[in-house]
Design an enzyme around this catalytic site. Structure first.
Site, PDB file in Angstrom:
ATOM      1  N   ASP A   1     -64.749  29.333 -21.396  1.00 38.41           N
ATOM      2  CA  ASP A   1     -66.140  29.494 -21.834  1.00 38.41           C
ATOM      3  C   ASP A   1     -66.897  28.175 -21.714  1.00 38.41           C
ATOM      4  OD1 ASP A   1     -68.403  30.753 -23.279  1.00 38.41           O
ATOM      5  OD2 ASP A   1     -67.799  29.420 -24.896  1.00 38.41           O
TER       6      ASP A   1
ATOM      7  N   GLU B   1     -63.420  34.607 -18.412  1.00 41.85           N
ATOM      8  CA  GLU B   1     -63.484  33.246 -18.946  1.00 41.85           C
ATOM      9  C   GLU B   1     -62.081  32.654 -19.074  1.00 41.85           C
ATOM     10  OE1 GLU B   1     -67.515  33.103 -21.638  1.00 41.85           O
ATOM     11  OE2 GLU B   1     -65.694  33.872 -22.578  1.00 41.85           O
TER      12      GLU B   1
END
Length: 230
Positions: free
Chosen positions: A40, A108
């Site tokens: 992320d 992610e």
């Protein structure tokens, strides 16, 4: 999918293990949450760099909003589906119903795995060539407005939780420009603040901040469940 040969295949296998699956290795539970956390942050940095270079004459607010449109949950989940990640994720049958953005989270985690296995430069190449060029029309996306305030209010209506926007401060900066600061509260508890050059911009930024917490912050998610059970 990757465009290169992995060194540590175990990282990529872990990237596709949802937390609903308990995998024990030496007494530890292995899933993709830690890789998701790492990916992320790395994805945010890479997308910021791509957007910065693609729009050389745009201001900070425009760049921030464009990056947000790319990395928001809905966008990442759709990109993950386009990449076929849904066919690789391992999870319990109920998880697809209860975890709406499971595949975007796995994307992610995959980026986190690439970073650990191949380094930042390879990560940049993967994001730019395999994600942005193929699945993200930057100019078209940038022109599309995302109303975070409306989205948050709609979420509040669906969950029957009270969302409130409060203008808590206005002032002028050193150059004489107006500055607005808005707070967003959920059931009376402040969850996010936005600062902008207009009241509307501050509300949008505050709402975006809270939406991100709803999807990513486990403490906020726990708080929401407590509110629902009251």
């Amino acid at each position: 999918m990757l465009g290169f040969y992995p060194n540590d295949i175990g990282l990529y296998e872990q990237a596709f293990i949802h937390r609903s699956i308990a995998v024990t290795q030496e007494g530890k539970r292995g899933n993709n949450e830690r890789l998701e956390f790492l990916g992320d942050a790395i994805l945010d940095a890479i997308v910021a760099d791509i957007v910065y270079k693609h729009f050389p004459n745009k201001k900070e607010g425009f760049l921030t909003n464009t990056r947000s449109k790319i990395v928001q949950r809905e966008s990442l989940n759709q990109i993950a589906l386009n990449l076929g990640i849904d066919k690789k994720v391992t999870s319990m049958p109920y998880a697809t119903t209860h975890h709406k953005y499971m595949y975007g989270n796995a994307l992610e985690a995959l980026i986190g795995a690439i970073y650990l296995d191949q380094g930042y430069r390879c990560c940049c190449k993967f994001v730019e060539e395999r994600i942005i060029r193929k699945h993200v029309p930057l100019d078209k996306l940038a022109s599309r407005e995302v109303n975070f305030k409306s989205r948050l209010l709609e979420w509040g209506q669906k969950t029957k939780l009270h969302v409130e926007f409060d203008l808590i401060e206005t002032y002028t900066d050193e150059e004489g420009n107006p500055v607005f600061q808005t707070s967003v509260s959920l059931e009376g508890m402040p969850l996010g603040i936005g600062i902008g050059s207009t009241k509307k911009e501050s509300q949008q930024l505050a709402a975006k901040n809270v939406i991100r917490k709803i999807h990513k912050d486990k403490d906020v998610q726990k708080l929401i469940e407590e509110f629902k059970n009251q």
